[in-house]
Design an enzyme around this catalytic site. Structure first.
Site, PDB file in Angstrom:
ATOM      1  NE  ARG A   1      -4.310  -1.317   0.032  1.00  0.00           N
ATOM      2  CZ  ARG A   1      -4.481  -2.363  -0.759  1.00  0.00           C
ATOM      3  NH1 ARG A   1      -3.490  -2.741  -1.563  1.00  0.00           N
ATOM      4  NH2 ARG A   1      -5.614  -3.029  -0.755  1.00  0.00           N
TER       5      ARG A   1
ATOM      6  CD  GLU B   1      -2.586   3.403  -5.653  1.00  0.00           C
ATOM      7  OE1 GLU B   1      -1.521   2.939  -5.242  1.00  0.00           O
ATOM      8  OE2 GLU B   1      -3.619   2.709  -5.806  1.00  0.00           O
TER       9      GLU B   1
ATOM     10  CG  HIS C   1      -2.807  -0.575  -6.996  1.00  0.00           C
ATOM     11  ND1 HIS C   1      -3.257   0.112  -5.902  1.00  0.00           N
ATOM     12  CD2 HIS C   1      -2.825  -1.885  -6.629  1.00  0.00           C
ATOM     13  CE1 HIS C   1      -3.556  -0.732  -4.920  1.00  0.00           C
ATOM     14  NE2 HIS C   1      -3.304  -1.951  -5.356  1.00  0.00           N
TER      15      HIS C   1
END
Length: 321
Positions: A236, A265, A282
């Site tokens: 994370r 993000e 991601h």
């Protein structure tokens, strides 16, 4: 009476997989929305019996405003966007998909690490820009025989150890919630965080995002790392202090970083453009197979709960055990 499942938000092309699961059930309605904030979720999910959540923030206010909720499912492993204490207080089980990307995340972690070590993106950009110079990437250190430090030791880093077996790496592990015998059995050494940062040429972050781990890799931690160290984060974004990392890379205090996750993000401003940092959006979780498994598994779990079954992958403990 019809049970309503609301997908709060998703970036899949459609909800065909979820619909395929639900279509076999009687009196269940599936509806997709694009709600990210708590207020948007409350408005979009009025009367919902269950939520399927990708990125939306599910707070205490959401549980208060949606009294009919009987289940919340999170697409993925991490549940830091869901207030678990509030869910438990309201008697709502939360489920995730803990095993769907056991192959993908470790593979992507290794890909980022090797790309940083061998400076593949830099060479690629140089050649496309008309430069052909093998010395442009100097210095490059041998990967085999180096020390890899794992921050967190769940299923994903344990699989990573298996993937790097042929490289004869020394493996260090920091995880205060895993006993030394488990680490030893995996062929690794248990150390505290400071020792891991001192000794490791490569540091790979696998810790979940909690109050305890937020900002765990901060300026002090980065200062402890070796000048030839490379940091990889596929966990994370907020576990790493990104601003401190940018300073460390620009100053040459560490050799580089491979980042699949960022604190925000997508980022509202462009991230640091530096040859020593390799970014991916991601995507470590993703393969066609893992995405299908994730979506099918969490939908089936939610459907089962609505039908009276116990959760298959519960995250919170409603019984207080």
């Amino acid at each position: 009476m019809t049970d309503r499942i609301v997908v709060t938000d998703y970036d899949f092309p459609d909800l065909s997989i979820e619909s395929g699961v639900v279509d076999g059930a009687a009196d269940v309605e599936l509806r997709g929305e694009y709600a990210r904030t708590p207020d948007e979720v409350i408005e979009a999910a009025e009367g919902a019996d269950a939520l399927l959540v990708q990125y939306a923030e599910i707070t205490d206010a959401v549980f208060e405003a949606l009294p009919d909720l009987r289940a919340v499912g999170r697409y993925g492993i991490g549940v830091d966007s869901i207030d678990l204490d509030a869910a438990t207080a309201h008697g709502v089980p939360v489920v995730n998909v803990p095993d769907y990307c056991i192959e993908e995340v470790p593979t992507h972690t290794l890909a980022l690490l090797l790309a940083c070590v061998r400076k593949v993106p830099s060479y690629d950009r140089a050649i496309k820009g008309g430069e052909w110079d093998w010395t442009a990437g100097k210095p490059i250190r041998r990967f085999t025989g180096a020390t890899l430090g794992l921050v967190g030791f769940g299923k994903l880093p344990r699989r990573l150890i298996e993937l790097v077996e042929g490289f004869d790496l020394e493996i260090l592990v920091y995880d205060p919630y895993v006993d030394a015998a488990t680490v030893d059995a995996a062929g690794a050494e248990t150390v505290d965080l400071d020792e891991l940062l001192d000794r490791s040429r490569y540091v790979s972050v696998h810790a979940p995002l909690t109050d305890e781990t937020r900002g765990l890799i901060d300026a002090d931690a980065l200062d402890r790392m070796r000048e030839d160290a490379i940091l990889i984060n596929t966990a994370r974004g907020p576990v790493v202090d990104y601003e401190a990392l940018a300073v460390a890379v620009e100053a040459g205090d560490i050799a580089g970083a491979g980042l699949d996750v960022l604190p925000e993000e997508p980022p509202s401003t462009p991230p640091l453009d530096h040859d020593a940092i390799v970014y991916t959006p991601h995507v470590a979780f993703y393969s066609e197979e893992s995405e299908e498994t994730m979506r099918r598994t969490v939908t089936e779990d939610i459907l089962g709960i609505l039908g009276g079954s116990d959760p298959t992958n519960p995250v919170n403990d409603l019984d207080g055990n």
